[in-house]
Scaffold this motif. Structure first.
Motif, PDB file in Angstrom:
ATOM      1  N   PHE A   8     -22.460  30.568  28.130  1.00 43.71           N
ATOM      2  CA  PHE A   8     -22.456  29.324  27.367  1.00 43.71           C
ATOM      3  C   PHE A   8     -22.104  29.617  25.912  1.00 43.71           C
ATOM      4  CE2 PHE A   8     -25.189  28.557  30.951  1.00 43.71           C
ATOM      5  CZ  PHE A   8     -24.940  27.240  31.307  1.00 43.71           C
ATOM      6  N   PHE A   9     -21.291  28.753  25.326  1.00 40.35           N
ATOM      7  CA  PHE A   9     -20.977  28.832  23.902  1.00 40.35           C
ATOM      8  C   PHE A   9     -21.899  27.869  23.160  1.00 40.35           C
ATOM      9  CE2 PHE A   9     -16.510  29.498  25.699  1.00 40.35           C
ATOM     10  CZ  PHE A   9     -16.646  30.888  25.713  1.00 40.35           C
ATOM     11  N   VAL A  10     -22.490  28.343  22.082  1.00 44.45           N
ATOM     12  CA  VAL A  10     -23.335  27.510  21.234  1.00 44.45           C
ATOM     13  C   VAL A  10     -22.479  27.051  20.052  1.00 44.45           C
ATOM     14  CG1 VAL A  10     -25.487  27.368  19.942  1.00 44.45           C
ATOM     15  CG2 VAL A  10     -25.303  28.920  21.917  1.00 44.45           C
TER      16      VAL A  10
ATOM     17  N   GLU B 196     -37.371  27.424  24.822  1.00 49.32           N
ATOM     18  CA  GLU B 196     -37.279  26.025  25.244  1.00 49.32           C
ATOM     19  C   GLU B 196     -36.360  25.898  26.454  1.00 49.32           C
ATOM     20  OE1 GLU B 196     -37.668  21.703  25.027  1.00 49.32           O
ATOM     21  OE2 GLU B 196     -38.918  23.462  24.679  1.00 49.32           O
ATOM     22  N   LEU B 197     -35.259  26.642  26.475  1.00 45.50           N
ATOM     23  CA  LEU B 197     -34.365  26.623  27.642  1.00 45.50           C
ATOM     24  C   LEU B 197     -35.114  27.112  28.884  1.00 45.50           C
ATOM     25  CD1 LEU B 197     -31.061  28.015  26.064  1.00 45.50           C
ATOM     26  CD2 LEU B 197     -31.652  25.622  26.524  1.00 45.50           C
TER      27      LEU B 197
ATOM     28  N   PHE C  24     -28.389  21.097  27.097  1.00 47.69           N
ATOM     29  CA  PHE C  24     -29.438  21.527  26.171  1.00 47.69           C
ATOM     30  C   PHE C  24     -29.049  22.776  25.379  1.00 47.69           C
ATOM     31  CE2 PHE C  24     -31.615  19.254  29.618  1.00 47.69           C
ATOM     32  CZ  PHE C  24     -32.346  18.323  28.889  1.00 47.69           C
ATOM     33  N   VAL C  25     -27.976  23.452  25.793  1.00 46.84           N
ATOM     34  CA  VAL C  25     -27.558  24.690  25.111  1.00 46.84           C
ATOM     35  C   VAL C  25     -26.733  24.304  23.892  1.00 46.84           C
ATOM     36  CG1 VAL C  25     -26.411  26.914  25.339  1.00 46.84           C
ATOM     37  CG2 VAL C  25     -27.555  25.895  27.324  1.00 46.84           C
TER      38      VAL C  25
ATOM     39  N   VAL D 166     -23.145  33.236  21.650  1.00 42.94           N
ATOM     40  CA  VAL D 166     -22.846  33.101  23.080  1.00 42.94           C
ATOM     41  C   VAL D 166     -24.084  33.562  23.836  1.00 42.94           C
ATOM     42  CG1 VAL D 166     -20.355  33.358  22.900  1.00 42.94           C
ATOM     43  CG2 VAL D 166     -21.757  35.398  23.146  1.00 42.94           C
ATOM     44  N   VAL D 167     -24.368  32.908  24.955  1.00 44.88           N
ATOM     45  CA  VAL D 167     -25.568  33.250  25.708  1.00 44.88           C
ATOM     46  C   VAL D 167     -25.273  33.180  27.198  1.00 44.88           C
ATOM     47  CG1 VAL D 167     -26.423  30.858  25.553  1.00 44.88           C
ATOM     48  CG2 VAL D 167     -28.026  32.699  26.093  1.00 44.88           C
TER      49      VAL D 167
END
Length: 275
Positions: free
Chosen positions: A117-119, A40-41, A31-32, A97-98
C-alpha cells in the motif's frame, strides 16, 4: 516431511479461507492513509475478522520454535521493514509504503496473502519497486503447473528482480499451507530451473517474494520478529496462496478488490491460449 496433496474437500476449505483473507485487505484499503497508526490498522482488521467474518487471525499468539508469541493480528511492514513488522504506535505519513500481511483461519483452513500500500504519494523508486515485486510474484505463479519444479518459480522471480537492479531476500520464503500455517514445501524466491520438488495437482503453497531496492542482507530487530534491510533500503512484498491444478494453477486468495495480474503476465497468458 511429505508435501500435502489436498483432497477436494480441503481445496474447497482453502478457497473459502483464501477469499476471506483477501477480503480483509479489501476492507482495510481505505483506512491506509497519512495519520493512521499501524496499531489502528491492526485493530480494524482484527475486529473485521472476528466480528464480521467469523475468522481467527492466524498470526495472533503464533509461536514457532525459538520465537516469542507474535502479539498482533496482522503484520505491518513499513519502508525498510522486509517482513513481520509488529503493529504499534507508528504513524504512517505521506510517502511511506507498507505491506499488510493477512492470514485468517476459517473452519481450520488458513488463507494467507499480502499487498503493498502507498500512503499518500509514493516516490518513483517505491512505486517501481512495488510494481517489479508484484510482477515477480505473478511471474512465479505463472510457472505453476504439474510437472514443473519449485526451482522454476524461484528462477523466474530472481531473474526479473535482478534484471531491474534489485535483490531477493533469501532467509524467508513461501511455504506450504492448509490446516497448518507453515508446512512443506519451502518455496524459495531464487534458484535454478528444473531443481527442487516437482509440482503435483493438489499442492497448495504461498508465493511471496521479498525484494529489496538495495542489497539482500537483513537485520533482525530486538523484538525478535521485525526484519529490516541491513542497508536501510526500501523493501517490498506481495503474496498469494496458489493451488496446483490438473492443468496449471488457481490463485486462492482472490476477492473483488484483488489487483489484476500485471501486463507482463497477462501478455504471456494470451500467447499461451490456442487460436
Amino acid at each position: 516431511m511429505a508435501i500435502t496433496i489436498n483432497t477436494p474437500a480441503d481445496i474447497e476449505g482453502m478457497r473459502l479461507a483464501g477469499r476471506l483473507g483477501a477480503e480483509v485487505l479489501d476492507y482495510i484499503t481505505p483506512f491506509v492513509k497519512p495519520g493512521v497508526t499501524t496499531g489502528e490498522l491492526d485493530r480494524l482488521c482484527h475486529e473485521y475478522m472476528t466480528n464480521v467474518q467469523g475468522t481467527i487471525p492466524a498470526p495472533l499468539n503464533y509461536c514457532p520454535p525459538g520465537y516469542t508469541p507474535y502479539p498482533k493480528a496482522i503484520c505491518t511492514s513499513v519502508n525498510d521493514v522486509i517482513c513481520h513488522g509488529i503493529p504499534g504506535d507508528k504513524v504512517l505519513k505521506s510517502g511511506d509504503v507498507v505491506n499488510l500481511d493477512i492470514t485468517v483461519i476459517k473452519d481450520g483452513y488458513h488463507g494467507d496473502n499480502s499487498r503493498m500500500f502507498f500512503v499518500g504519494e509514493p516516490s518513483i523508486l517505491a512505486k517501481r519497486l512495488s510494481e517489479v515485486t508484484y510482477e515477480c510474484m505473478w511471474l512465479g505463479i505463472s510457472k505453476v503447473k504439474p510437472g514443473a519444479h519449485l526451482g522454476d518459480i524461484g528462477h523466474v522471480i530472481q531473474q526479473h528482480a535482478e534484471k531491474a537492479g534489485y535483490s531477493v531476500v533469501r532467509e524467508f520464503c513461501g511455504h506450504g499451507i492448509g490446516k497448518v500455517f507453515h508446512e512443506e514445501p519451502q518455496v524459495l524466491h531464487y534458484g535454478r530451473p528444473g531443481t527442487l520438488d516437482e509440482l503435483k495437482p493438489g499442492m497448495i503453497f504461498t508465493i511471496e517474494p521479498m525484494i529489496n531496492a538495495g542489497r539482500r542482507e537483513i537485520r533482525e530487530m530486538g523484538d525478535g520478529w521485525t526484519i529490516k534491510t541491513k542497508d536501510r533500503s526500501l523493501s517490498a512484498q506481495w503474496e498469494h496462496t496458489v493451488l496446483v491444478t490438473e492443468t496449471g494453477y488457481e490463485v486462492l486468495t482472490m476477492s473483488a478488490g484483488t489487483p489484476p495480474p500485471p501486463a507482463i503476465v497477462a501478455a504471456q497468458a494470451a500467447q499461451a491460449v490456442p487460436a
